[in-house]
Design an enzyme around this catalytic site. Sequence first.
Site, PDB file in Angstrom:
ATOM      1  N   GLY A  29      14.957 -24.844 -20.158  1.00 53.49           N
ATOM      2  CA  GLY A  29      14.337 -24.610 -18.874  1.00 53.49           C
ATOM      3  C   GLY A  29      14.481 -23.215 -18.310  1.00 53.49           C
ATOM      4  N   CYS A  66      13.397 -16.130 -30.891  1.00 58.10           N
ATOM      5  CA  CYS A  66      14.720 -15.501 -30.870  1.00 58.10           C
ATOM      6  C   CYS A  66      15.170 -15.215 -32.293  1.00 58.10           C
ATOM      7  CB  CYS A  66      15.735 -16.380 -30.131  1.00 58.10           C
ATOM      8  SG  CYS A  66      15.959 -18.031 -30.817  1.00 58.10           S
TER       9      CYS A  66
END
Length: 345
Positions: free
Chosen positions: A143, A261
């Site tokens: 989130g 990432c």
Amino acid sequence: MIDCALFISLWYSPVAQNSVYFPDEFLAQMREAMPAHLTFDDFLEACQRPLRRSLRVNTLKITVDDFLALVAPYGWQLTPVPWCAEGFWIERDDEEALPLGSTAEHLSGLFYIQEASSMLPVAALFADGMLPERVMDVAAAPGSKTTQIAARMNNRGMLLANEFSASRVKVLHANISRCGIANTALTHFDGRVFGAALPECFDAILLDAPCSGEGVVRKDPDALKNWSLTSNLEIAATQRELIDSAFHALRPGGTLVYSTCTLNRDENESVVAWLLARYPQAVEIMPLGELFTTASEALTPEGFLHVFPQIYDCEGFFVARLRKTAAIAPCQHRAIKSVNSRSSP
């Protein structure tokens, strides 16, 4: 006399490594991928350093100035993150007494503990002052980026936050609630369904794609324990399906930000290149060289940001910003299969 590069390779090999685990094939790949203005030695040294803590002020509940005034008595050393006006690296003398996540300010949603490079995709999504009304976060848990998007939208419009992993949906919901998010619909689907289910519905889409997680070794020294070139290529195949679906769900004129990432080109530049080749008349790159003052240090020739850990002393990250310039033919519903991968924090 041993060659310096060979010495480094031996020192950072899986056998000799005492902290971060580096497969030999990964090291070879990173040597090849390293831009000319960066050095492989600096990359290895950066990966061994502890990751700097960072946070993002939740402007839905407090202004940045009021937050800084509120925490001033604590003696926190807060250094601004260049690409996020609400982001700060934090150093604390009282960390042992009270973990950052246990502070009243965190529990009440005044700030979100978020890695600095993880703030880049949302900065790219809202570059040039765009204010989209309908936004989707395709892979939203836990989130950090969803709450960052909602704050940039000032809780207006509609934000669809989707998460495929059932175990992560609960964390996503908890963070949305803690941060006072009111404009967000939470869904639990495989992200590859949206292109057919919701064609050309969104003004802006963030696809922070599940990936091999090569950029997170400073936080997780064992992140590459199951790394392999074969696995990366399998993950990249799923990423292509996700970006294709997201592109179908984007309206003409809309913005798509693709991020990971991880550090290898197969999951980053090559995935975007695949989309460009598939829809050459309908997609264009929106270069990120002006996103913040020192963005040029991570800029690729294509106009993406490929953030190696030594550039800004943070986690490794990749960000591409694209515009859909024309409508495309609808995609078909199809069977979906999943692949193990890592989502960025």
